[in-house]
Design a protein around this motif. Structure first.
Motif, PDB file in Angstrom:
ATOM      1  N   LYS A 127       0.843  -1.196   0.000  1.00  0.00           N
ATOM      2  CA  LYS A 127       0.000   0.000   0.000  1.00  0.00           C
ATOM      3  C   LYS A 127       0.877   1.244   0.000  1.00  0.00           C
ATOM      4  CE  LYS A 127      -3.302  -2.561   2.712  1.00  0.00           C
ATOM      5  NZ  LYS A 127      -3.946  -2.705   3.983  1.00  0.00           N
ATOM      6  N   MET A 142      -6.891   1.795  -4.498  1.00  0.00           N
ATOM      7  CA  MET A 142      -6.226   2.143  -3.277  1.00  0.00           C
ATOM      8  C   MET A 142      -4.925   1.428  -3.188  1.00  0.00           C
ATOM      9  SD  MET A 142      -6.208  -0.117  -0.625  1.00  0.00           S
ATOM     10  CE  MET A 142      -5.255  -0.375   0.530  1.00  0.00           C
ATOM     11  N   GLY A 149      -7.255   4.683   0.415  1.00  0.00           N
ATOM     12  CA  GLY A 149      -8.409   4.200  -0.311  1.00  0.00           C
ATOM     13  C   GLY A 149      -9.562   5.160  -0.124  1.00  0.00           C
ATOM     14  N   SER A 150     -10.775   4.687  -0.379  1.00  0.00           N
ATOM     15  CA  SER A 150     -11.959   5.537  -0.288  1.00  0.00           C
ATOM     16  C   SER A 150     -13.028   4.850   0.546  1.00  0.00           C
ATOM     17  CB  SER A 150     -12.499   5.835  -1.690  1.00  0.00           C
ATOM     18  OG  SER A 150     -11.532   6.465  -2.493  1.00  0.00           O
ATOM     19  N   THR A 194     -16.212   0.596   3.344  1.00  0.00           N
ATOM     20  CA  THR A 194     -15.058   0.560   2.459  1.00  0.00           C
ATOM     21  C   THR A 194     -14.755  -0.891   2.115  1.00  0.00           C
ATOM     22  OG1 THR A 194     -12.782   1.347   2.154  1.00  0.00           O
ATOM     23  CG2 THR A 194     -13.363   0.493   4.336  1.00  0.00           C
ATOM     24  N   ASN A 195     -13.645  -1.124   1.418  1.00  0.00           N
ATOM     25  CA  ASN A 195     -13.199  -2.484   1.125  1.00  0.00           C
ATOM     26  C   ASN A 195     -12.315  -3.000   2.253  1.00  0.00           C
ATOM     27  OD1 ASN A 195     -12.951  -1.701  -2.319  1.00  0.00           O
ATOM     28  ND2 ASN A 195     -14.298  -3.273  -1.491  1.00  0.00           N
ATOM     29  N   VAL A 231      -8.631  -2.283   1.805  1.00  0.00           N
ATOM     30  CA  VAL A 231      -8.199  -0.912   2.085  1.00  0.00           C
ATOM     31  C   VAL A 231      -7.655  -0.807   3.508  1.00  0.00           C
ATOM     32  CG1 VAL A 231      -8.982   1.478   2.380  1.00  0.00           C
ATOM     33  CG2 VAL A 231      -9.780   0.137   0.427  1.00  0.00           C
ATOM     34  N   SER A 282     -10.801   2.251  -4.574  1.00  0.00           N
ATOM     35  CA  SER A 282     -11.406   1.120  -3.875  1.00  0.00           C
ATOM     36  C   SER A 282     -12.121   1.570  -2.613  1.00  0.00           C
ATOM     37  CB  SER A 282     -10.329   0.098  -3.485  1.00  0.00           C
ATOM     38  OG  SER A 282      -9.967  -0.687  -4.582  1.00  0.00           O
ATOM     39  N   GLY A 283     -13.330   1.054  -2.431  1.00  0.00           N
ATOM     40  CA  GLY A 283     -14.126   1.387  -1.252  1.00  0.00           C
ATOM     41  C   GLY A 283     -15.095   2.516  -1.484  1.00  0.00           C
ATOM     42  N   SER A 320     -14.516  -1.962  -6.096  1.00  0.00           N
ATOM     43  CA  SER A 320     -13.569  -2.850  -5.425  1.00  0.00           C
ATOM     44  C   SER A 320     -12.360  -3.276  -6.233  1.00  0.00           C
ATOM     45  CB  SER A 320     -14.306  -4.126  -4.976  1.00  0.00           C
ATOM     46  OG  SER A 320     -15.413  -3.796  -4.158  1.00  0.00           O
TER      47      SER A 320
END
Length: 379
Positions: free
Chosen positions: A2, A20, A79-80, A92-93, A96, A200-201, A217
């Protein structure tokens, strides 16, 4: 691994997405991937009959959704996510926030909050983060219905760190199943809105209602194909975590830590971000969201060019494809050069032309802006 590297660069992007930390680039698992260039529009000086712009209702939907979409930062990644209740819970995912408990949340207005993971699945790519500082805030309405092929959607998030970016597309497939260890994706939407690192997320939103259909995702490494988990499939699990937060979080092993090195998230170069901004500028114009396109220009360019002049300059452009794009890091600025093929409507006659466009980009108030540019027709 990450990676996170940039705070809010672009706020209030309207209209294209996009992973992400370890955006899952699906190569072997999803066959028959498609490759598609972004739709681009090019400036011309001639005026024509005006096209209808984005409807007021759609602009309001996007503004309302953007207010509750957040960027999630974890050690070494981002991420988001989006608010879905008045407790300050953010969906979120799982990938993430895998193997972390405490995260930093950056709201659309750049406020920063502490968040705690209160629920995460070890086999379904879904997680919930509680953000006490966002309790009693507005949140998104969740659709209880399944989407059908052809429905128009918006994908929101922070691709490449560009917060509050919106990409558009349609539901291009349903009932997609595949595995990206350690997660199993079942009955997911395939979407034409691109999903890129940082998205992602984020929420997949119904254009007509503004309701959330899914959680963005994964994306392919071969063009504008993304995958979104239908929210109705995982809502009961999410609500369970919200009512009874997990006290012990399971450990997960992300694909980036196994043999799948091609899934590693690599921090984008500054030049790649500059190219992304240029792409996004043109996509906003192509979607007839001239307000957003204008907001991406630097202050000096805006002083020299009125909004209505920029808008009128694009009205004859029907569609454009980018044939080539290159960028240069100048130290305190970036130069992006592209060769563009444009379809233009000149007095009712469609013509194809090539242009060489050159843009200089730089930062103003921590936001990457298009400072200057020109376009030359290629015979």
């Amino acid at each position: 691994m990450k990676a996170g590297w940039i705070t809010s660069i672009v706020v209030s992007f309207i209209i294209v997405g996009a992973g992400m930390v370890s955006v899952y680039l699906i190569n072997k698992e999803v066959p028959n991937q498609l490759k598609a260039e972004s739709a681009i529009a090019v400036v011309t000086e001639e005026k024509a009959d005006e096209k209808p712009e984005m409807t007021k209702e759609l602009k309001e939907i996007i503004r309302d959704v953007q207010k509750v979409v957040v960027k999630i930062e974890v050690p070494g990644g981002m991420g988001s996510g989006f608010l879905y209740n008045d407790k300050g819970d953010v969906i979120t995912n799982a990938h993430v926030v895998s193997n972390v408990k405490d995260v930093r949340i950056i709201a659309a207005d750049s406020r920063e909050f502490d968040g705690t993971v209160i629920g995460i699945s070890s086999d379904t790519d879904v997680a919930v983060v509680r953000v006490p500082g966002l309790a009693q805030s507005d949140f998104l309405k969740v659709s209880q219905n399944k989407a059908d092929i052809g429905e128009e959607v918006l994908a929101l998030g922070s691709p490449l760190g560009l917060q509050n970016t919106v990409t558009t597309g349609i539901i291009s497939g349903v009932d997609r199943d595949f595995d990206l260890e350690p997660y199993h994706y079942e009955d997911v939407y395939q979407i034409s809105a691109p999903i890129a690192p940082g998205n992602s997320g984020g929420p997949l939103v119904d254009v007509k209602t503004g309701e959330v259909l899914g959680i963005n995702s994964a994306g392919t490494n071969q063009g504008a194909i993304g995958f979104s988990i239908p929210l109705s499939n995982v809502l009961s699990m999410i609500e369970g975590w919200s009512k009874s937060p997990m006290t012990i979080l399971p450990e997960t092993v992300a694909a980036t830590e196994t043999e799948n090195e091609e899934y590693n998230y690599k921090e984008p170069l500054n030049t790649e971000v500059a190219e992304y901004v240029v792409h996004y500028f043109y996509e906003s114009v192509n979607y007839q969201d001239y307000v957003t396109a204008y907001s991406l220009l630097g202050s000096e360019w805006q002083q020299e060019t009125a909004y209505k002049d920029l808008r009128n300059g694009y009205l004859q452009t029907e569609s454009v494809a980018i044939d080539e794009i290159t960028s240069t890091d100048n130290g305190d600025s970036y130069t992006v050069v592209a060769i563009i093929s444009a379809e233009e409507n000149i007095e009712g006659t469609f013509r194809y032309s090539k242009y060489r466009v050159t843009y200089k980009l730089g930062y103003e108030n921590d936001q990457l802006k298009i400072l200057s540019g020109d376009a030359k027709k290629i015979d």
